[in-house]
Motif scaffolding. Structure first.
Motif, PDB file in Angstrom:
ATOM      1  N   LYS A  40       8.412 -21.691 -24.301  1.00 31.93           N
ATOM      2  CA  LYS A  40       9.580 -22.564 -24.420  1.00 31.93           C
ATOM      3  C   LYS A  40      10.741 -22.018 -23.598  1.00 31.93           C
ATOM      4  O   LYS A  40      11.064 -20.832 -23.663  1.00 31.93           O
ATOM      5  CB  LYS A  40       9.969 -22.698 -25.895  1.00 31.93           C
ATOM      6  N   LEU A  43      16.442 -26.530 -22.929  1.00 30.67           N
ATOM      7  CA  LEU A  43      16.757 -27.304 -24.133  1.00 30.67           C
ATOM      8  C   LEU A  43      15.499 -28.001 -24.636  1.00 30.67           C
ATOM      9  O   LEU A  43      14.797 -28.676 -23.883  1.00 30.67           O
ATOM     10  CB  LEU A  43      17.837 -28.336 -23.824  1.00 30.67           C
ATOM     11  N   ARG A  44      15.215 -27.806 -25.912  1.00 33.77           N
ATOM     12  CA  ARG A  44      14.030 -28.415 -26.512  1.00 33.77           C
ATOM     13  C   ARG A  44      14.426 -29.229 -27.736  1.00 33.77           C
ATOM     14  O   ARG A  44      15.437 -28.982 -28.376  1.00 33.77           O
ATOM     15  CB  ARG A  44      13.027 -27.330 -26.947  1.00 33.77           C
ATOM     16  N   ASN A  45      13.579 -30.210 -28.063  1.00 33.02           N
ATOM     17  CA  ASN A  45      13.732 -30.916 -29.318  1.00 33.02           C
ATOM     18  C   ASN A  45      13.333 -29.999 -30.461  1.00 33.02           C
ATOM     19  O   ASN A  45      12.991 -28.831 -30.259  1.00 33.02           O
ATOM     20  CB  ASN A  45      12.881 -32.188 -29.310  1.00 33.02           C
ATOM     21  N   THR A  46      13.324 -30.501 -31.661  1.00 30.06           N
ATOM     22  CA  THR A  46      13.059 -29.675 -32.833  1.00 30.06           C
ATOM     23  C   THR A  46      11.672 -29.032 -32.761  1.00 30.06           C
ATOM     24  O   THR A  46      10.672 -29.692 -32.496  1.00 30.06           O
ATOM     25  CB  THR A  46      13.174 -30.506 -34.116  1.00 30.06           C
ATOM     26  N   TYR A  48       9.012 -26.644 -35.019  1.00 26.19           N
ATOM     27  CA  TYR A  48       8.727 -26.247 -36.393  1.00 26.19           C
ATOM     28  C   TYR A  48       7.896 -24.974 -36.399  1.00 26.19           C
ATOM     29  O   TYR A  48       6.949 -24.824 -35.627  1.00 26.19           O
ATOM     30  CB  TYR A  48       7.975 -27.365 -37.131  1.00 26.19           C
ATOM     31  N   GLU A  54      12.798 -25.200 -39.094  1.00 25.55           N
ATOM     32  CA  GLU A  54      12.952 -26.008 -37.889  1.00 25.55           C
ATOM     33  C   GLU A  54      14.143 -25.551 -37.069  1.00 25.55           C
ATOM     34  O   GLU A  54      15.194 -25.184 -37.602  1.00 25.55           O
ATOM     35  CB  GLU A  54      13.087 -27.483 -38.242  1.00 25.55           C
ATOM     36  N   THR A  56      16.399 -26.506 -33.426  1.00 21.26           N
ATOM     37  CA  THR A  56      16.701 -27.432 -32.339  1.00 21.26           C
ATOM     38  C   THR A  56      17.746 -26.784 -31.445  1.00 21.26           C
ATOM     39  O   THR A  56      18.837 -26.436 -31.916  1.00 21.26           O
ATOM     40  CB  THR A  56      17.249 -28.765 -32.881  1.00 21.26           C
ATOM     41  N   GLU A  58      18.429 -24.365 -27.528  1.00 22.08           N
ATOM     42  CA  GLU A  58      18.055 -23.770 -26.243  1.00 22.08           C
ATOM     43  C   GLU A  58      17.102 -22.587 -26.423  1.00 22.08           C
ATOM     44  O   GLU A  58      17.154 -21.875 -27.430  1.00 22.08           O
ATOM     45  CB  GLU A  58      19.313 -23.328 -25.493  1.00 22.08           C
ATOM     46  N   LYS A  64      14.733 -18.010 -28.856  1.00 20.91           N
ATOM     47  CA  LYS A  64      15.967 -18.780 -29.034  1.00 20.91           C
ATOM     48  C   LYS A  64      17.087 -18.078 -28.277  1.00 20.91           C
ATOM     49  O   LYS A  64      17.362 -16.899 -28.523  1.00 20.91           O
ATOM     50  CB  LYS A  64      16.313 -18.884 -30.517  1.00 20.91           C
TER      51      LYS A  64
END
Length: 255
Positions: A40, A43-46, A48, A54, A56, A58, A64
């Motif tokens: 990853k 910017l990503r969506n949520t 899990y 969860e 949401t 960067e 993260k």
């Protein structure tokens, strides 16, 4: 015969120069492609986690990084703010859910470092109790002001979540103590102002108990309930020496 040999030679040369072998055509292992897609970044969506938490925001290098919001499934708590190397770091707000799903209430707002409260921040301990000041490694340390539920206010130094050093405690009736603290109690030399009666007590404390000191008048004319008679003048030859001896007795430096 010649033609046959010549054809075979050309065919071998073509295999070497133009036509790839079967193993050259084969692509890289699928797991490498899957791993790249799972890494990853940006910017990503949520996303899990296995536990149901969860996030949401960067990412960078599969961690993260930057701004993001995390919600923990187990507690329902939420953090909105800065991240670094997969941990809360920078400025952020930590909130806890209200009963019956009525939203969130802010519990801490301020600095973070390595997933802990660090730097200047504000922390709410209840409806009428909160602290504003410095934190170090998730504990109140440095300078800070604490507002208590009974209306008292402490302003001064802290160490490991306890009042320690120089500080002032102001009571709801405006009487106050100014002096030394240790282990979250009055320890050492200090002054207690009885503004309601117009007097001041200066002495030495040990674990919140006054051990030795002198009482004198202080603003009796403006006091709401002054004493009937002024306090007599102290007749000791060296009252300061008495207080110093008391401090050494009750609060030795190596204690």
């Amino acid at each position: 015969h010649y033609i046959y040999l010549h054809f075979q030679a050309n065919s071998s040369r073509n295999n070497r120069q133009g036509m790839p072998h079967r193993r050259d055509i084969q692509s890289e292992p699928l797991w490498k492609e899957w791993d790249r897609k799972a890494d990853k970044a940006g910017l990503r969506n949520t996303i899990y986690s296995v536990r149901g938490d969860e996030y949401t925001g960067e990412w960078e290098a599969n961690k993260k990084q930057g701004r993001g919001t995390q919600v923990w499934k187990g507690t329902g708590a939420m953090y909105e703010g800065d991240w670094r190397d997969g941990r809360r770091c920078g400025f952020g707000v930590y909130s806890v859910p209200l009963p019956n799903g009525a939203g969130y209430k802010k519990q801490y707002s301020g600095g973070w470092k390595a997933d802990k409260r660090h730097g200047y921040g504000e922390n709410w301990y209840g409806e009428n109790e909160y602290y504003e000041g410095e934190f170090y490694a998730d504990k109140r340390s440095g300078w800070g002001r604490m507002y208590y539920a009974d209306g008292s206010v402490y302003e001064g130094e802290w160490l490991n979540d306890q009042r320690c050093g120089q500080g002032m405690l102001r009571l709801p009736n405006e009487n106050r103590y100014e002096g030394e603290w240790r282990d979250d109690k009055k320890n050492g030399p200090g002054k207690f102002y009885y503004l309601s009666t117009g007097q001041i007590y200066e002495g030495v404390w040990k674990d919140d108990v006054a051990k030795c000191g002198a009482m004198s008048d202080f603003g009796r004319e403006e006091a709401a309930n002054p004493t009937q008679y002024p306090i007599s003048e102290i007749k000791l030859a060296d009252p300061q020496k008495v207080l110093e001896d008391a401090a050494e007795t009750f609060c030795p430096e190596d204690d």
